[in-house]
Enzyme design. Structure first.
Site, mmCIF file in Angstrom:
data_model
loop_
_atom_site.group_PDB
_atom_site.id
_atom_site.type_symbol
_atom_site.label_atom_id
_atom_site.label_comp_id
_atom_site.label_asym_id
_atom_site.label_seq_id
_atom_site.Cartn_x
_atom_site.Cartn_y
_atom_site.Cartn_z
ATOM 1 N N CYS A 128 32.456 45.635 35.241
ATOM 2 C CA CYS A 128 33.330 46.767 35.576
ATOM 3 C C CYS A 128 33.171 47.967 34.649
ATOM 4 O O CYS A 128 33.522 49.095 34.996
ATOM 5 C CB CYS A 128 34.782 46.295 35.559
ATOM 6 S SG CYS A 128 35.199 45.287 34.133
ATOM 7 N N HIS A 244 39.150 51.587 33.169
ATOM 8 C CA HIS A 244 38.250 51.653 32.014
ATOM 9 C C HIS A 244 37.773 53.093 31.830
ATOM 10 O O HIS A 244 37.416 53.760 32.804
ATOM 11 C CB HIS A 244 37.010 50.776 32.230
ATOM 12 C CG HIS A 244 37.273 49.296 32.158
ATOM 13 N ND1 HIS A 244 38.485 48.755 31.802
ATOM 14 C CD2 HIS A 244 36.451 48.239 32.388
ATOM 15 C CE1 HIS A 244 38.393 47.431 31.819
ATOM 16 N NE2 HIS A 244 37.174 47.095 32.182
HETATM 17 N N1 LIG Z 1 39.221 41.928 35.849
HETATM 18 C C1 LIG Z 1 38.242 42.811 36.031
HETATM 19 O O1 LIG Z 1 38.414 44.017 35.781
HETATM 20 C C2 LIG Z 1 36.904 42.361 36.538
HETATM 21 C C3 LIG Z 1 35.943 43.314 36.822
HETATM 22 C C4 LIG Z 1 34.677 42.914 37.266
HETATM 23 C C5 LIG Z 1 34.414 41.581 37.432
HETATM 24 N N2 LIG Z 1 35.381 40.668 37.137
HETATM 25 C C6 LIG Z 1 35.072 39.256 37.361
HETATM 26 O O2 LIG Z 1 35.885 38.781 38.428
HETATM 27 C C7 LIG Z 1 36.254 37.437 38.208
HETATM 28 C C8 LIG Z 1 37.774 37.299 38.270
HETATM 29 O O3 LIG Z 1 38.370 38.109 37.281
HETATM 30 P P1 LIG Z 1 39.959 38.308 37.236
HETATM 31 O O4 LIG Z 1 40.185 39.393 36.257
HETATM 32 O O5 LIG Z 1 40.524 38.419 38.590
HETATM 33 O O6 LIG Z 1 40.427 36.920 36.579
HETATM 34 P P2 LIG Z 1 41.867 36.210 36.642
HETATM 35 O O7 LIG Z 1 42.933 37.196 36.902
HETATM 36 O O8 LIG Z 1 41.936 35.386 35.409
HETATM 37 O O9 LIG Z 1 41.748 35.250 37.918
HETATM 38 C C9 LIG Z 1 40.825 34.183 37.951
HETATM 39 C C10 LIG Z 1 40.873 33.518 39.318
HETATM 40 O O10 LIG Z 1 39.912 32.466 39.331
HETATM 41 C C11 LIG Z 1 40.574 31.260 39.696
HETATM 42 N N3 LIG Z 1 39.919 30.117 39.065
HETATM 43 C C12 LIG Z 1 39.873 29.788 37.757
HETATM 44 N N4 LIG Z 1 39.212 28.622 37.590
HETATM 45 C C13 LIG Z 1 38.859 28.202 38.837
HETATM 46 C C14 LIG Z 1 38.190 27.053 39.336
HETATM 47 N N5 LIG Z 1 37.732 26.093 38.535
HETATM 48 N N6 LIG Z 1 38.012 26.945 40.691
HETATM 49 C C15 LIG Z 1 38.469 27.890 41.524
HETATM 50 N N7 LIG Z 1 39.133 29.015 41.114
HETATM 51 C C16 LIG Z 1 39.312 29.154 39.786
HETATM 52 C C17 LIG Z 1 41.996 31.445 39.211
HETATM 53 O O11 LIG Z 1 42.841 30.516 39.862
HETATM 54 P P3 LIG Z 1 44.284 30.090 39.245
HETATM 55 O O12 LIG Z 1 45.222 31.190 39.666
HETATM 56 O O13 LIG Z 1 44.563 28.803 39.910
HETATM 57 O O14 LIG Z 1 44.119 30.001 37.774
HETATM 58 C C18 LIG Z 1 42.226 32.883 39.644
HETATM 59 O O15 LIG Z 1 42.455 32.932 41.028
HETATM 60 C C19 LIG Z 1 35.622 37.048 36.858
HETATM 61 O O16 LIG Z 1 34.384 36.447 37.116
HETATM 62 C C20 LIG Z 1 35.417 38.374 36.169
HETATM 63 O O17 LIG Z 1 34.363 38.341 35.253
HETATM 64 C C21 LIG Z 1 36.622 41.025 36.708
#
Ligand SMILES: NC(=O)c1ccc[n+]([C@@H]2O[C@H](COP(=O)([O-])OP(=O)(O)OC[C@H]3O[C@@H](n4cnc5c(N)ncnc54)[C@H](OP(=O)(O)O)[C@@H]3O)[C@@H](O)[C@H]2O)c1
Length: 346
Positions: A128, A244
Protein backbone atom coordinates in the site's frame (compact mmCIF):
# COMPACT_ATOMS: atom_id res chain seq x y z
CA UNK A 1 -26.96 -10.98 -16.45
CA UNK A 2 -23.79 -13.05 -16.13
CA UNK A 3 -22.45 -13.13 -12.59
CA UNK A 4 -19.38 -14.52 -10.87
CA UNK A 5 -19.12 -16.45 -7.64
CA UNK A 6 -16.66 -14.56 -5.47
CA UNK A 7 -14.73 -15.63 -2.37
CA UNK A 8 -13.08 -13.16 0.00
CA UNK A 9 -10.43 -14.73 2.24
CA UNK A 10 -9.90 -12.32 5.14
CA UNK A 11 -13.44 -10.94 4.90
CA UNK A 12 -13.50 -9.88 8.58
CA UNK A 13 -10.31 -7.79 8.29
CA UNK A 14 -9.86 -4.11 7.48
CA UNK A 15 -9.13 -4.67 3.79
CA UNK A 16 -11.71 -7.45 3.47
CA UNK A 17 -14.44 -5.23 4.94
CA UNK A 18 -13.70 -2.45 2.45
CA UNK A 19 -13.47 -4.92 -0.41
CA UNK A 20 -16.93 -6.34 0.23
CA UNK A 21 -18.39 -2.83 0.49
CA UNK A 22 -16.69 -1.83 -2.77
CA UNK A 23 -17.99 -4.92 -4.60
CA UNK A 24 -21.49 -3.83 -3.64
CA UNK A 25 -21.00 -0.09 -4.21
CA UNK A 26 -19.39 -0.54 -7.62
CA UNK A 27 -21.98 -3.15 -8.64
CA UNK A 28 -19.49 -5.91 -9.38
CA UNK A 29 -21.61 -8.78 -10.76
CA UNK A 30 -21.35 -11.09 -7.75
CA UNK A 31 -23.48 -14.23 -7.97
CA UNK A 32 -22.66 -16.03 -4.71
CA UNK A 33 -20.48 -14.32 -2.10
CA UNK A 34 -18.31 -16.61 0.04
CA UNK A 35 -16.55 -14.89 2.96
CA UNK A 36 -13.72 -16.64 4.82
CA UNK A 37 -11.69 -15.80 7.89
CA UNK A 38 -9.60 -17.61 10.49
CA UNK A 39 -12.64 -19.62 11.54
CA UNK A 40 -13.67 -17.60 14.61
CA UNK A 41 -17.26 -18.60 15.18
CA UNK A 42 -19.98 -16.01 15.01
CA UNK A 43 -18.16 -13.68 12.61
CA UNK A 44 -20.40 -12.41 9.85
CA UNK A 45 -20.22 -9.82 7.09
CA UNK A 46 -23.04 -7.93 5.42
CA UNK A 47 -23.39 -7.80 1.63
CA UNK A 48 -26.40 -6.21 -0.08
CA UNK A 49 -28.27 -6.17 3.23
CA UNK A 50 -27.79 -9.88 3.87
CA UNK A 51 -25.63 -11.41 6.62
CA UNK A 52 -23.05 -14.04 5.60
CA UNK A 53 -21.23 -16.15 8.20
CA UNK A 54 -17.47 -16.40 7.68
CA UNK A 55 -15.98 -19.87 7.37
CA UNK A 56 -12.47 -21.25 7.63
CA UNK A 57 -11.10 -21.62 4.06
CA UNK A 58 -10.51 -25.02 2.49
CA UNK A 59 -9.33 -25.74 -1.03
CA UNK A 60 -12.61 -27.50 -1.87
CA UNK A 61 -14.70 -24.54 -0.70
CA UNK A 62 -12.57 -21.96 -2.52
CA UNK A 63 -12.57 -24.04 -5.70
CA UNK A 64 -16.34 -23.43 -5.97
CA UNK A 65 -15.72 -19.77 -6.77
CA UNK A 66 -14.79 -18.09 -10.06
CA UNK A 67 -12.72 -15.38 -8.41
CA UNK A 68 -10.96 -15.29 -5.03
CA UNK A 69 -9.68 -12.14 -3.32
CA UNK A 70 -6.92 -12.97 -0.81
CA UNK A 71 -6.78 -10.32 1.91
CA UNK A 72 -5.60 -12.28 4.94
CA UNK A 73 -1.97 -13.38 5.45
CA UNK A 74 1.04 -14.42 3.36
CA UNK A 75 0.74 -17.93 4.79
CA UNK A 76 -2.92 -18.35 3.76
CA UNK A 77 -2.18 -17.05 0.24
CA UNK A 78 0.77 -19.43 -0.04
CA UNK A 79 -1.43 -22.34 0.97
CA UNK A 80 -4.16 -21.80 -1.62
CA UNK A 81 -3.62 -19.15 -4.30
CA UNK A 82 -1.25 -20.80 -6.79
CA UNK A 83 -3.02 -24.16 -6.63
CA UNK A 84 -6.39 -22.49 -7.19
CA UNK A 85 -5.10 -20.41 -10.11
CA UNK A 86 -3.61 -23.55 -11.68
CA UNK A 87 -7.01 -25.20 -11.40
CA UNK A 88 -8.71 -22.33 -13.28
CA UNK A 89 -9.86 -19.96 -10.50
CA UNK A 90 -8.84 -16.29 -10.85
CA UNK A 91 -6.99 -15.12 -7.72
CA UNK A 92 -6.22 -11.52 -6.78
CA UNK A 93 -3.77 -11.59 -3.88
CA UNK A 94 -3.14 -8.59 -1.66
CA UNK A 95 -0.57 -10.32 0.52
CA UNK A 96 3.16 -10.00 -0.10
CA UNK A 97 3.59 -13.71 -0.86
CA UNK A 98 3.71 -13.68 -4.69
CA UNK A 99 4.44 -10.03 -5.50
CA UNK A 100 8.01 -10.61 -6.61
CA UNK A 101 7.51 -14.02 -8.27
CA UNK A 102 8.56 -13.71 -11.93
CA UNK A 103 5.45 -15.38 -13.34
CA UNK A 104 2.99 -13.34 -11.23
CA UNK A 105 1.95 -9.91 -12.53
CA UNK A 106 2.09 -7.17 -9.87
CA UNK A 107 -0.58 -4.77 -11.00
CA UNK A 108 -1.94 -1.27 -10.54
CA UNK A 109 -4.39 -1.04 -13.45
CA UNK A 110 -3.70 2.60 -14.38
CA UNK A 111 0.04 1.88 -14.40
CA UNK A 112 0.53 -1.58 -15.93
CA UNK A 113 -2.80 -3.20 -16.82
CA UNK A 114 -1.06 -4.68 -19.88
CA UNK A 115 0.40 -7.29 -17.50
CA UNK A 116 -3.09 -8.82 -17.12
CA UNK A 117 -3.33 -11.70 -19.58
CA UNK A 118 -5.62 -14.72 -20.08
CA UNK A 119 -3.18 -17.36 -18.86
CA UNK A 120 -2.09 -15.47 -15.73
CA UNK A 121 -4.82 -16.25 -13.24
CA UNK A 122 -2.77 -15.43 -10.14
CA UNK A 123 -2.38 -11.65 -9.84
CA UNK A 124 -0.74 -9.70 -7.02
CA UNK A 125 -1.66 -6.24 -5.76
CA UNK A 126 1.27 -4.16 -4.48
CA UNK A 127 2.20 -2.92 -1.04
CA UNK A 128 0.00 0.00 0.00
CA UNK A 129 2.90 2.40 0.52
CA UNK A 130 4.46 2.40 -2.92
CA UNK A 131 1.10 2.58 -4.70
CA UNK A 132 1.00 6.37 -4.20
CA UNK A 133 4.44 6.85 -5.76
CA UNK A 134 3.81 4.33 -8.57
CA UNK A 135 0.64 6.16 -9.67
CA UNK A 136 1.69 9.77 -9.03
CA UNK A 137 5.09 9.50 -10.72
CA UNK A 138 4.09 7.10 -13.50
CA UNK A 139 3.86 9.63 -16.34
CA UNK A 140 6.91 11.51 -15.11
CA UNK A 141 8.85 8.26 -15.16
CA UNK A 142 7.56 7.36 -18.64
CA UNK A 143 8.39 10.73 -20.17
CA UNK A 144 11.48 11.82 -18.22
CA UNK A 145 12.96 8.53 -17.00
CA UNK A 146 13.42 8.65 -13.22
CA UNK A 147 16.96 7.74 -12.21
CA UNK A 148 16.91 8.38 -8.45
CA UNK A 149 14.03 8.39 -5.99
CA UNK A 150 14.20 9.14 -2.27
CA UNK A 151 11.11 8.48 -0.20
CA UNK A 152 10.13 9.24 3.38
CA UNK A 153 6.87 7.57 4.37
CA UNK A 154 4.27 8.50 6.99
CA UNK A 155 2.20 5.34 7.32
CA UNK A 156 -1.18 5.00 8.95
CA UNK A 157 -1.84 2.52 11.73
CA UNK A 158 -4.53 0.69 9.68
CA UNK A 159 -1.73 -0.40 7.34
CA UNK A 160 -0.86 -2.99 9.99
CA UNK A 161 -4.40 -4.40 10.25
CA UNK A 162 -7.20 -4.33 12.78
CA UNK A 163 -4.95 -5.42 15.68
CA UNK A 164 -2.86 -2.27 15.26
CA UNK A 165 -5.94 -0.02 15.19
CA UNK A 166 -7.11 -1.71 18.38
CA UNK A 167 -3.72 -0.97 19.97
CA UNK A 168 -4.01 2.74 19.13
CA UNK A 169 -7.55 2.88 20.47
CA UNK A 170 -6.56 1.15 23.74
CA UNK A 171 -3.57 3.46 24.21
CA UNK A 172 -5.71 6.56 23.61
CA UNK A 173 -8.39 5.43 26.06
CA UNK A 174 -5.73 4.68 28.67
CA UNK A 175 -4.16 8.10 28.12
CA UNK A 176 -7.49 9.92 28.50
CA UNK A 177 -8.13 8.07 31.78
CA UNK A 178 -4.66 8.10 33.34
CA UNK A 179 -2.71 10.82 31.54
CA UNK A 180 0.05 8.63 30.08
CA UNK A 181 0.54 6.28 27.15
CA UNK A 182 0.79 2.67 28.38
CA UNK A 183 3.27 0.01 27.34
CA UNK A 184 0.74 -2.68 26.38
CA UNK A 185 1.60 -6.37 26.71
CA UNK A 186 1.24 -8.33 23.42
CA UNK A 187 0.74 -5.17 21.39
CA UNK A 188 0.62 -5.49 17.57
CA UNK A 189 3.08 -2.70 16.75
CA UNK A 190 6.71 -2.68 17.99
CA UNK A 191 6.24 0.51 20.07
CA UNK A 192 3.46 2.61 21.53
CA UNK A 193 1.85 4.60 18.70
CA UNK A 194 -0.44 7.09 20.48
CA UNK A 195 1.23 10.55 20.31
CA UNK A 196 4.30 8.79 18.92
CA UNK A 197 5.93 7.61 15.68
CA UNK A 198 8.74 5.20 14.85
CA UNK A 199 11.01 4.35 11.89
CA UNK A 200 10.07 0.68 11.81
CA UNK A 201 7.52 -1.03 9.56
CA UNK A 202 8.24 -4.76 9.77
CA UNK A 203 11.49 -6.35 10.96
CA UNK A 204 15.03 -5.34 9.91
CA UNK A 205 17.40 -7.25 7.61
CA UNK A 206 21.18 -7.58 8.09
CA UNK A 207 21.69 -4.23 6.32
CA UNK A 208 19.35 -2.45 8.69
CA UNK A 209 16.57 -2.11 6.09
CA UNK A 210 13.01 -2.67 7.28
CA UNK A 211 10.75 -5.14 5.47
CA UNK A 212 8.65 -2.21 4.21
CA UNK A 213 11.67 -0.35 2.82
CA UNK A 214 12.77 -3.47 0.94
CA UNK A 215 9.24 -3.97 -0.45
CA UNK A 216 8.91 -0.35 -1.61
CA UNK A 217 12.16 -0.56 -3.57
CA UNK A 218 11.66 -4.02 -5.12
CA UNK A 219 7.96 -3.70 -5.95
CA UNK A 220 8.25 -0.24 -7.49
CA UNK A 221 11.03 -1.47 -9.77
CA UNK A 222 8.88 -4.42 -10.83
CA UNK A 223 5.73 -2.36 -11.48
CA UNK A 224 7.61 0.20 -13.58
CA UNK A 225 9.76 -2.57 -15.15
CA UNK A 226 12.71 -0.37 -14.23
CA UNK A 227 15.35 -2.40 -12.37
CA UNK A 228 17.98 0.33 -12.76
CA UNK A 229 16.30 3.07 -10.72
CA UNK A 230 18.09 3.93 -7.49
CA UNK A 231 15.50 4.03 -4.71
CA UNK A 232 16.08 4.69 -1.04
CA UNK A 233 13.36 5.04 1.57
CA UNK A 234 12.69 5.44 5.27
CA UNK A 235 9.37 3.93 6.35
CA UNK A 236 7.79 5.53 9.41
CA UNK A 237 4.61 4.54 11.26
CA UNK A 238 2.61 7.56 12.45
CA UNK A 239 -0.53 7.80 14.62
CA UNK A 240 -2.84 8.40 11.65
CA UNK A 241 -5.85 6.09 11.38
CA UNK A 242 -5.98 5.76 7.63
CA UNK A 243 -4.04 7.15 4.63
CA UNK A 244 -0.35 6.79 3.82
CA UNK A 245 1.66 9.91 2.94
CA UNK A 246 4.97 10.12 1.10
CA UNK A 247 7.52 12.86 0.76
CA UNK A 248 9.56 12.18 -2.39
CA UNK A 249 12.75 13.59 -3.93
CA UNK A 250 13.02 12.78 -7.65
CA UNK A 251 15.85 12.98 -10.19
CA UNK A 252 15.28 12.25 -13.88
CA UNK A 253 17.48 11.54 -16.90
CA UNK A 254 15.69 14.07 -19.12
CA UNK A 255 15.33 17.78 -18.30
CA UNK A 256 12.13 19.44 -17.06
CA UNK A 257 10.76 22.72 -15.80
CA UNK A 258 8.32 23.10 -12.93
CA UNK A 259 5.70 24.13 -15.51
CA UNK A 260 6.23 20.96 -17.56
CA UNK A 261 6.09 18.81 -14.41
CA UNK A 262 2.83 20.50 -13.37
CA UNK A 263 1.28 19.74 -16.70
CA UNK A 264 2.44 16.10 -16.65
CA UNK A 265 1.12 15.60 -13.11
CA UNK A 266 -2.20 17.24 -14.00
CA UNK A 267 -2.67 14.72 -16.83
CA UNK A 268 -1.54 11.61 -14.94
CA UNK A 269 -4.20 8.89 -14.81
CA UNK A 270 -5.46 8.14 -11.31
CA UNK A 271 -3.82 11.26 -9.83
CA UNK A 272 -5.45 14.39 -8.46
CA UNK A 273 -2.72 17.03 -8.43
CA UNK A 274 -3.02 20.28 -6.45
CA UNK A 275 -1.01 23.05 -8.12
CA UNK A 276 -1.81 25.52 -5.33
CA UNK A 277 0.69 24.81 -2.49
CA UNK A 278 -1.96 25.51 0.15
CA UNK A 279 -4.25 22.83 -1.30
CA UNK A 280 -1.94 19.93 -0.37
CA UNK A 281 -3.74 16.65 0.41
CA UNK A 282 -3.83 15.08 3.89
CA UNK A 283 -4.64 11.54 5.05
CA UNK A 284 -7.92 12.60 6.65
CA UNK A 285 -9.16 14.07 3.38
CA UNK A 286 -8.07 10.98 1.45
CA UNK A 287 -10.22 8.54 3.44
CA UNK A 288 -12.42 6.47 1.10
CA UNK A 289 -11.44 8.52 -1.92
CA UNK A 290 -10.37 6.75 -5.08
CA UNK A 291 -7.02 7.33 -6.72
CA UNK A 292 -3.97 9.16 -5.41
CA UNK A 293 -3.47 12.82 -4.49
CA UNK A 294 -0.35 14.99 -4.67
CA UNK A 295 0.72 18.54 -4.03
CA UNK A 296 3.58 20.80 -2.88
CA UNK A 297 5.61 20.37 -6.06
CA UNK A 298 8.87 22.31 -5.72
CA UNK A 299 12.52 22.42 -6.63
CA UNK A 300 14.83 20.62 -4.26
CA UNK A 301 17.35 23.03 -2.84
CA UNK A 302 20.08 20.38 -2.50
CA UNK A 303 20.31 19.48 -6.17
CA UNK A 304 19.49 21.54 -9.29
CA UNK A 305 18.00 18.60 -11.21
CA UNK A 306 15.84 17.28 -8.39
CA UNK A 307 12.23 18.07 -7.45
CA UNK A 308 10.09 17.28 -4.42
CA UNK A 309 6.47 16.21 -4.15
CA UNK A 310 3.98 15.28 -1.42
CA UNK A 311 1.75 12.25 -2.14
CA UNK A 312 -1.22 10.81 -0.19
CA UNK A 313 -3.47 7.81 -0.77
CA UNK A 314 -5.91 5.74 1.27
CA UNK A 315 -4.01 2.55 2.12
CA UNK A 316 -7.21 0.54 2.52
CA UNK A 317 -8.73 1.81 -0.76
CA UNK A 318 -6.22 2.44 -3.57
CA UNK A 319 -3.51 0.80 -1.48
CA UNK A 320 -5.45 -2.46 -1.19
CA UNK A 321 -9.20 -3.15 -1.60
CA UNK A 322 -10.00 -0.69 -4.37
CA UNK A 323 -6.95 -1.69 -6.40
CA UNK A 324 -7.98 -5.36 -6.16
CA UNK A 325 -11.55 -4.59 -7.25
CA UNK A 326 -10.21 -2.45 -10.11
CA UNK A 327 -8.07 -5.40 -11.24
CA UNK A 328 -11.20 -7.61 -11.29
CA UNK A 329 -13.17 -4.90 -13.12
CA UNK A 330 -10.42 -4.69 -15.74
CA UNK A 331 -10.51 -8.48 -16.23
CA UNK A 332 -14.25 -8.23 -16.68
CA UNK A 333 -14.12 -5.31 -19.09
CA UNK A 334 -11.51 -6.97 -21.26
CA UNK A 335 -13.48 -10.23 -21.35
CA UNK A 336 -10.72 -12.09 -19.50
CA UNK A 337 -12.98 -13.19 -16.68
CA UNK A 338 -14.84 -15.73 -18.80
CA UNK A 339 -15.63 -18.79 -16.79
CA UNK A 340 -17.64 -21.87 -17.58
CA UNK A 341 -19.26 -22.38 -14.17
CA UNK A 342 -20.48 -18.84 -13.46
CA UNK A 343 -23.98 -18.32 -12.08
CA UNK A 344 -26.69 -16.59 -14.02
CA UNK A 345 -29.00 -14.16 -12.19
CA UNK A 346 -32.49 -13.70 -13.62
N1 LIG B 1 -4.06 -2.83 5.81
C1 LIG B 1 -3.56 -2.34 4.68
O1 LIG B 1 -3.46 -1.11 4.50
C2 LIG B 1 -3.10 -3.27 3.59
C3 LIG B 1 -2.68 -2.73 2.38
C4 LIG B 1 -2.22 -3.57 1.37
C5 LIG B 1 -2.20 -4.92 1.57
N2 LIG B 1 -2.60 -5.42 2.77
C6 LIG B 1 -2.60 -6.87 2.94
O2 LIG B 1 -3.94 -7.32 3.06
C7 LIG B 1 -4.03 -8.41 3.95
C8 LIG B 1 -5.06 -8.11 5.04
O3 LIG B 1 -4.67 -6.95 5.76
P1 LIG B 1 -5.65 -6.29 6.84
O4 LIG B 1 -5.03 -5.00 7.18
O5 LIG B 1 -7.05 -6.33 6.38
O6 LIG B 1 -5.47 -7.30 8.08
P2 LIG B 1 -6.45 -7.55 9.32
O7 LIG B 1 -7.32 -6.38 9.56
O8 LIG B 1 -5.56 -8.02 10.42
O9 LIG B 1 -7.36 -8.77 8.83
C9 LIG B 1 -6.81 -10.04 8.55
C10 LIG B 1 -7.90 -10.95 8.01
O10 LIG B 1 -7.31 -12.21 7.71
C11 LIG B 1 -8.04 -13.22 8.40
N3 LIG B 1 -7.15 -14.33 8.74
C12 LIG B 1 -6.12 -14.35 9.61
N4 LIG B 1 -5.58 -15.59 9.68
C13 LIG B 1 -6.32 -16.37 8.83
C14 LIG B 1 -6.29 -17.74 8.48
N5 LIG B 1 -5.40 -18.59 8.99
N6 LIG B 1 -7.22 -18.20 7.59
C15 LIG B 1 -8.14 -17.38 7.06
N7 LIG B 1 -8.23 -16.05 7.36
C16 LIG B 1 -7.33 -15.57 8.23
C17 LIG B 1 -8.57 -12.52 9.63
O11 LIG B 1 -9.63 -13.29 10.19
P3 LIG B 1 -10.09 -13.12 11.74
O12 LIG B 1 -10.99 -11.92 11.74
O13 LIG B 1 -10.79 -14.38 12.01
O14 LIG B 1 -8.85 -12.92 12.54
C18 LIG B 1 -9.03 -11.22 9.01
O15 LIG B 1 -10.24 -11.42 8.32
C19 LIG B 1 -2.60 -8.65 4.45
O16 LIG B 1 -2.01 -9.63 3.64
C20 LIG B 1 -1.92 -7.32 4.23
O17 LIG B 1 -0.54 -7.45 4.04
C21 LIG B 1 -3.06 -4.63 3.78
Amino acid sequence: MKTYDVAVVGASGLVGGELITLLEKRKFPVGVLMPFNSGRTGTAVVFKGKKYACQKPTFAALKKSDLVFFVSTDEVSARFARKLADSGVWCVDDSARFRLDKDVPLVIPEVNAGELKPGRRLIAGPNCTLTGAAVALNDIHKTLNITELRIATYQAVSGAGKGALKQLETELKYYLKRGRVPCLKGRKLPRAIAFNLFPQVGGFDKNGMSVEEVKVEAELKKIWAAPGIKISSTAVRVPVLRGHSLSVWVKTRRPWTLASLRSTLAGTKGLQFAGDPYKYPTPLESVKTTGVKAGRLRLSSTSPNEFQLWIVSDNLYKGAALNSVEIAEYLLKRGLLKLPGSSVLH
